[in-house]
Design a protein around this motif. Structure first.
Motif, PDB file in Angstrom:
ATOM      1  N   LEU A 195      -1.366   6.510  16.603  1.00  0.00           N
ATOM      2  CA  LEU A 195      -1.195   6.522  15.141  1.00  0.00           C
ATOM      3  C   LEU A 195      -0.586   7.843  14.681  1.00  0.00           C
ATOM      4  O   LEU A 195      -1.053   8.915  15.093  1.00  0.00           O
ATOM      5  CB  LEU A 195      -2.547   6.392  14.435  1.00  0.00           C
ATOM      6  CG  LEU A 195      -3.200   5.024  14.298  1.00  0.00           C
ATOM      7  CD1 LEU A 195      -4.635   5.176  13.790  1.00  0.00           C
ATOM      8  CD2 LEU A 195      -2.399   4.112  13.359  1.00  0.00           C
ATOM      9  N   TRP A 243       1.962   3.196  13.016  1.00  0.00           N
ATOM     10  CA  TRP A 243       1.129   2.851  11.859  1.00  0.00           C
ATOM     11  C   TRP A 243       0.797   1.379  11.946  1.00  0.00           C
ATOM     12  O   TRP A 243       1.533   0.607  12.558  1.00  0.00           O
ATOM     13  CB  TRP A 243       1.923   3.141  10.580  1.00  0.00           C
ATOM     14  CG  TRP A 243       1.157   3.035   9.279  1.00  0.00           C
ATOM     15  CD1 TRP A 243       0.409   4.010   8.680  1.00  0.00           C
ATOM     16  CD2 TRP A 243       1.101   1.898   8.395  1.00  0.00           C
ATOM     17  NE1 TRP A 243      -0.109   3.548   7.490  1.00  0.00           N
ATOM     18  CE2 TRP A 243       0.297   2.249   7.296  1.00  0.00           C
ATOM     19  CE3 TRP A 243       1.647   0.620   8.436  1.00  0.00           C
ATOM     20  CZ2 TRP A 243       0.020   1.375   6.242  1.00  0.00           C
ATOM     21  CZ3 TRP A 243       1.375  -0.269   7.395  1.00  0.00           C
ATOM     22  CH2 TRP A 243       0.580   0.120   6.306  1.00  0.00           C
ATOM     23  N   LEU A 273      -9.186   6.246  -1.560  1.00  0.00           N
ATOM     24  CA  LEU A 273      -9.300   7.699  -1.338  1.00  0.00           C
ATOM     25  C   LEU A 273     -10.772   8.070  -1.143  1.00  0.00           C
ATOM     26  O   LEU A 273     -11.100   8.986  -0.380  1.00  0.00           O
ATOM     27  CB  LEU A 273      -8.717   8.478  -2.521  1.00  0.00           C
ATOM     28  CG  LEU A 273      -7.206   8.426  -2.714  1.00  0.00           C
ATOM     29  CD1 LEU A 273      -6.809   9.211  -3.968  1.00  0.00           C
ATOM     30  CD2 LEU A 273      -6.456   8.990  -1.500  1.00  0.00           C
ATOM     31  N   THR A 287       0.862  -1.199   0.000  1.00  0.00           N
ATOM     32  CA  THR A 287       0.000   0.000   0.000  1.00  0.00           C
ATOM     33  C   THR A 287       0.894   1.243   0.000  1.00  0.00           C
ATOM     34  O   THR A 287       2.114   1.151   0.149  1.00  0.00           O
ATOM     35  CB  THR A 287      -0.940   0.014   1.216  1.00  0.00           C
ATOM     36  OG1 THR A 287      -0.151   0.150   2.401  1.00  0.00           O
ATOM     37  CG2 THR A 287      -1.776  -1.258   1.287  1.00  0.00           C
ATOM     38  N   LEU A 293       0.777   6.475   2.512  1.00  0.00           N
ATOM     39  CA  LEU A 293       0.674   7.943   2.424  1.00  0.00           C
ATOM     40  C   LEU A 293      -0.203   8.516   3.538  1.00  0.00           C
ATOM     41  O   LEU A 293      -0.329   9.737   3.650  1.00  0.00           O
ATOM     42  CB  LEU A 293       0.077   8.344   1.065  1.00  0.00           C
ATOM     43  CG  LEU A 293       1.032   8.276  -0.129  1.00  0.00           C
ATOM     44  CD1 LEU A 293       0.272   8.501  -1.437  1.00  0.00           C
ATOM     45  CD2 LEU A 293       2.142   9.324  -0.001  1.00  0.00           C
ATOM     46  N   SER A 294      -0.832   7.643   4.355  1.00  0.00           N
ATOM     47  CA  SER A 294      -1.872   8.150   5.265  1.00  0.00           C
ATOM     48  C   SER A 294      -1.430   9.298   6.178  1.00  0.00           C
ATOM     49  O   SER A 294      -2.166  10.290   6.290  1.00  0.00           O
ATOM     50  CB  SER A 294      -2.498   7.013   6.064  1.00  0.00           C
ATOM     51  OG  SER A 294      -1.512   6.215   6.666  1.00  0.00           O
TER      52      SER A 294
HETATM   53  P1  FAD Z   1      -3.606   2.965   0.993  1.00  0.00           P
HETATM   54  O1  FAD Z   1      -4.221   1.622   0.841  1.00  0.00           O
HETATM   55  O2  FAD Z   1      -2.418   3.265   0.171  1.00  0.00           O
HETATM   56  O3  FAD Z   1      -4.766   4.023   0.695  1.00  0.00           O
HETATM   57  C1  FAD Z   1      -4.508   5.364   0.263  1.00  0.00           C
HETATM   58  C2  FAD Z   1      -5.179   6.361   1.179  1.00  0.00           C
HETATM   59  O4  FAD Z   1      -6.598   6.175   1.168  1.00  0.00           O
HETATM   60  C3  FAD Z   1      -4.777   6.230   2.636  1.00  0.00           C
HETATM   61  O5  FAD Z   1      -3.552   6.875   2.890  1.00  0.00           O
HETATM   62  C4  FAD Z   1      -5.962   6.873   3.340  1.00  0.00           C
HETATM   63  O6  FAD Z   1      -5.879   8.278   3.331  1.00  0.00           O
HETATM   64  C5  FAD Z   1      -7.121   6.445   2.461  1.00  0.00           C
HETATM   65  N1  FAD Z   1      -7.726   5.213   3.001  1.00  0.00           N
HETATM   66  C6  FAD Z   1      -7.338   3.937   2.768  1.00  0.00           C
HETATM   67  N2  FAD Z   1      -8.161   3.079   3.401  1.00  0.00           N
HETATM   68  C7  FAD Z   1      -9.076   3.824   4.063  1.00  0.00           C
HETATM   69  C8  FAD Z   1     -10.197   3.524   4.893  1.00  0.00           C
HETATM   70  N3  FAD Z   1     -10.562   2.260   5.163  1.00  0.00           N
HETATM   71  N4  FAD Z   1     -10.907   4.547   5.411  1.00  0.00           N
HETATM   72  C9  FAD Z   1     -10.579   5.833   5.143  1.00  0.00           C
HETATM   73  N5  FAD Z   1      -9.527   6.182   4.352  1.00  0.00           N
HETATM   74  C10 FAD Z   1      -8.789   5.190   3.821  1.00  0.00           C
HETATM   75  N6  FAD Z   1      -6.882   5.945   8.256  1.00  0.00           N
HETATM   76  C11 FAD Z   1      -6.332   7.126   8.542  1.00  0.00           C
HETATM   77  O7  FAD Z   1      -5.848   7.815   7.650  1.00  0.00           O
HETATM   78  N7  FAD Z   1      -6.313   7.602   9.832  1.00  0.00           N
HETATM   79  C12 FAD Z   1      -6.846   6.893  10.862  1.00  0.00           C
HETATM   80  O8  FAD Z   1      -6.838   7.370  12.004  1.00  0.00           O
HETATM   81  C13 FAD Z   1      -7.409   5.614  10.587  1.00  0.00           C
HETATM   82  N8  FAD Z   1      -7.909   4.848  11.587  1.00  0.00           N
HETATM   83  C14 FAD Z   1      -8.457   3.628  11.278  1.00  0.00           C
HETATM   84  C15 FAD Z   1      -9.010   2.853  12.311  1.00  0.00           C
HETATM   85  C16 FAD Z   1      -9.576   1.609  12.038  1.00  0.00           C
HETATM   86  C17 FAD Z   1     -10.176   0.785  13.165  1.00  0.00           C
HETATM   87  C18 FAD Z   1      -9.594   1.134  10.712  1.00  0.00           C
HETATM   88  C19 FAD Z   1     -10.196  -0.206  10.399  1.00  0.00           C
HETATM   89  C20 FAD Z   1      -9.071   1.898   9.681  1.00  0.00           C
HETATM   90  C21 FAD Z   1      -8.502   3.144   9.940  1.00  0.00           C
HETATM   91  N9  FAD Z   1      -7.947   3.940   8.906  1.00  0.00           N
HETATM   92  C22 FAD Z   1      -7.413   5.165   9.222  1.00  0.00           C
HETATM   93  C23 FAD Z   1      -8.058   3.535   7.498  1.00  0.00           C
HETATM   94  C24 FAD Z   1      -6.866   2.746   6.925  1.00  0.00           C
HETATM   95  O9  FAD Z   1      -6.515   1.705   7.780  1.00  0.00           O
HETATM   96  C25 FAD Z   1      -5.638   3.612   6.644  1.00  0.00           C
HETATM   97  O10 FAD Z   1      -5.998   4.778   5.940  1.00  0.00           O
HETATM   98  C26 FAD Z   1      -4.605   2.847   5.807  1.00  0.00           C
HETATM   99  O11 FAD Z   1      -4.211   1.681   6.466  1.00  0.00           O
HETATM  100  C27 FAD Z   1      -3.410   3.733   5.539  1.00  0.00           C
HETATM  101  O12 FAD Z   1      -2.438   3.046   4.823  1.00  0.00           O
HETATM  102  P2  FAD Z   1      -2.008   3.500   3.370  1.00  0.00           P
HETATM  103  O13 FAD Z   1      -1.755   4.962   3.333  1.00  0.00           O
HETATM  104  O14 FAD Z   1      -0.908   2.602   2.948  1.00  0.00           O
HETATM  105  O15 FAD Z   1      -3.341   3.167   2.545  1.00  0.00           O
END
Ligand code: FAD
Length: 454
Positions: free
Chosen positions: A375, A343, A277, A235, A238-239
Motif C-alpha cells: 500500500l 491502493w 477522519l 472517495t 487522500l490516504s
Molecule cells: P476516504 O473515504 O476519502 O476517507 C478520508 C480519510 O479518512 C482517508 O484518507 C483515511 O485517512 C481516513 N480513513 C477512511 N477510512 C478509514 C478507516 N476505515 N480507518 C482509518 N482511517 C480511515 N487506511 C490507511 O490510511 N492506511 C492503511 O494502511 C489502511 N489499511 C487498511 C487495512 C484494512 C484491512 C482495512 C479494512 C482498511 C484500511 N485502511 C487503511 C482504511 C481505509 O481503507 C483507507 O483509509 C481508505 O480506503 C483510503 O481511501 P480514501 O483516502 O479515498 O478514503
C-alpha cells in the motif's frame, strides 16, 4: 534570533505545519529529513514497505523543490536520530529542534529519548501537534475510547481550529549542514522496476495533495451515498497524502467544511467525511494505548484462535490470495488494483481481509504485512487497526460471525461489474480456491472452539 532545525517526519508539507511555522517565526530554519535507522536500544520507527518507500522518494523530492522555491533547502541525513540531530545542529549552529509529534511507538520512543538527551547538547527540543485532530492524552484523561460511536460523538462536538498558513518567509542559516543525495537512498525500485502503475496513478507531494482535495470537493456532496462503491471515484483518495502528512486532517476537514458551507442541506456529507477522519484518529489512539497493535490481538482471547497451521497448503492459499488468483472476482480485482496502483478501495479491503482471516483462516498478521509492503498509504495505525477490525479481534471490531460474502458484496457495491471487469480484464479465471459456504461454517466453528471470553 534562534537558528533551529525543523525535523520533518510524517508531516511533509509547508502549510499547517506548526513546527515549521514556530521555527520560522523565531529565526533561521534548517529543514531536515532523517532516514532513521534503529538506535543502540533497537528503537526506531517501523521500516517502510516497498510502495511507501516509493512514495517517500516522491514526497521528499517535492518538498525539496517547494523549499528551494522559497530560498530554503531540505537537508537529508541517514542514521539513528539521536546521532544525526546533534551532528547537524553543530554543523549549522542551531540552538533548537522543532518537530511535530508522532504516535507510532518506535518513533515515539526515539522522540522521548531525544527530549531528554538534547538539552545536554545545548539544544532545546520543542514538539508540536500537527498530524491528529485530537491527541490521545486530550481524550478522557488519556483513557482511550474502546467503542467508536461515543468517540465519534465526542470528536464531532469539538471545535476545530482553522489550519495555519505556510510560513511567509524561510530565513536561511549562516551555514548549511551537508546533505545526502535523495537518489543515493535508493527508495525507488530498479531491478525490477515494479512502480509503473504507481507512477501512472499518483503524484506525491503537498501540491498534488491539494489538487486531489480540489478534485474531491467537486464530488463530495455524493460521498455519503457513494463512498462504498469501488466502481465509482467517490472517495477522496487522500490516504497516502494524509499518511505522509502532505496534507493535515485539519486542512482536509476545513476544506470540505468550506466547500459545503454554501449547501447547509449537505451537512451529512461533511459528517460522513469527518467520520472517516475520526476512524483515523481512533486507530492512532488505539496504537498509542496498545503499541503491539501490528502483532498482537487487542482481544486477548484471539491469541488462542485456531488459525490454519503454517504449512505448504497455507502458504499456497496465501500466495493465491496475495497474487489475486483466488478465483473469486471481487477479491482478485482488489488485489490487482493493489498490485498495480498501491491502493485499494476500503470496501474491497474489508472483503479481502475477511476472506483471508475467515474463509481461509490465515492469520490477520500475514495480510497486514502484505498490505504494509504494497500500500502507498500503509499506515502504522490504520493498517493493523483495519485488519484487527475485520478479523474480529480489534477495538469495536466487526463481530466475528460477520463473514463478508464476496459475491453478495460484489453485486451490492459493484452492481454493473465495472470494477471487476476493469481490474480483471480478459484474464483467464482460475476455479475458486475455497468454498465460501463450508469455509464460513468452519470459521464459525473455530471461533466457537476458541471460546470468546475476550
Ligand atoms: P476516504 O473515504 O476519502 O476517507 C478520508 C480519510 O479518512 C482517508 O484518507 C483515511 O485517512 C481516513 N480513513 C477512511 N477510512 C478509514 C478507516 N476505515 N480507518 C482509518 N482511517 C480511515 N487506511 C490507511 O490510511 N492506511 C492503511 O494502511 C489502511 N489499511 C487498511 C487495512 C484494512 C484491512 C482495512 C479494512 C482498511 C484500511 N485502511 C487503511 C482504511 C481505509 O481503507 C483507507 O483509509 C481508505 O480506503 C483510503 O481511501 P480514501 O483516502 O479515498 O478514503
Amino acid at each position: 534570533m534562534t537558528t533551529a532545525l525543523v525535523w520533518l517526519r510524517d508531516d511533509l508539507r509547508l502549510a499547517d505545519n506548526p513546527a515549521l511555522l514556530a521555527a520560522a517565526q523565531a529565526g533561521p530554519v534548517v529543514p531536515v529529513y532523517i532516514l532513521e535507522e534503529p538506535d543502540g536500544d533497537g528503537q526506531g520507527p517501523r521500516p517502510l514497505g516497498g510502495a511507501a518507500r516509493w512514495w517517500l522518494h516522491g514526497s521528499l523530492a517535492a518538498l525539496g523543490e517547494a523549499l528551494a522555491a522559497r530560498g530554503s533547502r531540505l537537508i537529508l541525513a541517514r542514521g539513528p536520530a539521536a546521532e544525526v540531530i546533534p551532528r547537524l545542529a553543530a554543523a549549522c549552529g542551531a540552538q533548537a529542534v522543532h518537530w511535530n509529534r508522532r504516535l507510532e511507538p518506535g518513533g515515539q520512543a526515539v522522540d522521548r529519548h531525544l527530549k531528554a538527551s538534547l538539552p545536554a547538547h545545548g539544544l532545546a527540543a520543542v514538539s508540536h501537534r500537527a498530524n491528529l485532530l485530537i491527541e490521545p492524552w486530550r481524550v478522557r484523561d488519556g483513557q482511550p475510547y474502546k467503542v467508536f460511536t461515543p468517540f465519534w460523538r465526542w470528536l464531532a462536538s469539538q471545535e476545530l481550529a482553522d489550519p495555519l498558513p505556510a510560513p511567509a518567509r524561510l530565513e536561511a542559516p549562516a551555514e548549511w549542514p551537508p546533505s545526502e543525495a535523495l537518489d543515493a537512498w535508493a527508495l525507488r525500485p530498479t531491478a525490477p522496476d515494479w512502480a509503473g502503475g504507481l507512477r501512472a496513478t499518483w503524484t506525491p507531494g503537498e501540491a498534488a495533495a491539494a489538487d486531489r482535495l480540489g478534485t474531491f470537493l467537486d464530488t463530495v456532496a455524493g460521498y455519503p451515498e457513494q463512498r462504498d462503491r469501488p466502481d465509482l471515484a467517490a472517495t477522496s483518495r487522500l490516504s497516502p497524502h494524509l499518511r505522509f502528512g502532505e496534507i493535515s486532517p485539519r486542512q482536509a476537514d476545513h476544506a470540505v467544511r468550506l466547500a459545503l458551507g454554501a449547501q447547509p442541506e449537505r451537512a451529512d456529507a461533511l459528517a460522513a467525511f469527518r467520520r472517516q477522519l475520526a476512524w483515523r484518529e481512533f486507530s492512532c489512539h488505539q496504537l498509542h494505548a496498545f503499541p503491539a497493535l501490528a502483532s498482537q490481538p487487542l482481544k486477548p482471547a484471539f491469541a488462542r484462535f485456531p488459525w490454519r497451521p503454517d504449512d505448504d497448503h497455507a502458504r499456497a492459499l496465501f500466495s493465491a490470495w496475495s497474487r489475486g488468483r483466488t478465483g473469486i472476482d471481487l477479491i482478485d480485482a482488489g488485489m490487482a488494483e493493489l498490485w498495480h496502483s498501491g491502493w485499494m478501495h476500503n470496501r474491497v479491503r474489508m472483503v479481502a481481509a475477511s476472506l483471508l482471516t475467515k474463509n481461509l483462516r490465515l492469520p490477520w498478521q500475514w495480510g497486514e504485512a502484505w498490505f504494509w509492503d504494497t500500500l502507498v498509504d500503509a499506515d502504522p495505525a490504520n493498517n493493523p487497526a483495519g485488519w484487527q477490525w475485520v478479523a474480529g479481534c480489534g477495538a469495536d471490531a466487526a463481530p466475528f460471525f460477520r463473514v463478508f460474502n464476496p459475491e453478495t458484496q460484489a453485486s451490492r457495491f459493484d452492481p454493473t461489474a465495472t470494477y471487476r471487469r476493469h481490474w480483471l480484464g480478459n484474464r483467464q479465471r482460475p476455479p475458486p480456491i475455497v468454498n465460501l459456504k463450508t469455509s464460513r461454517a468452519e470459521a464459525l466453528a473455530a471461533y466457537k472452539d476458541m471460546g470468546e471470553g475476550a
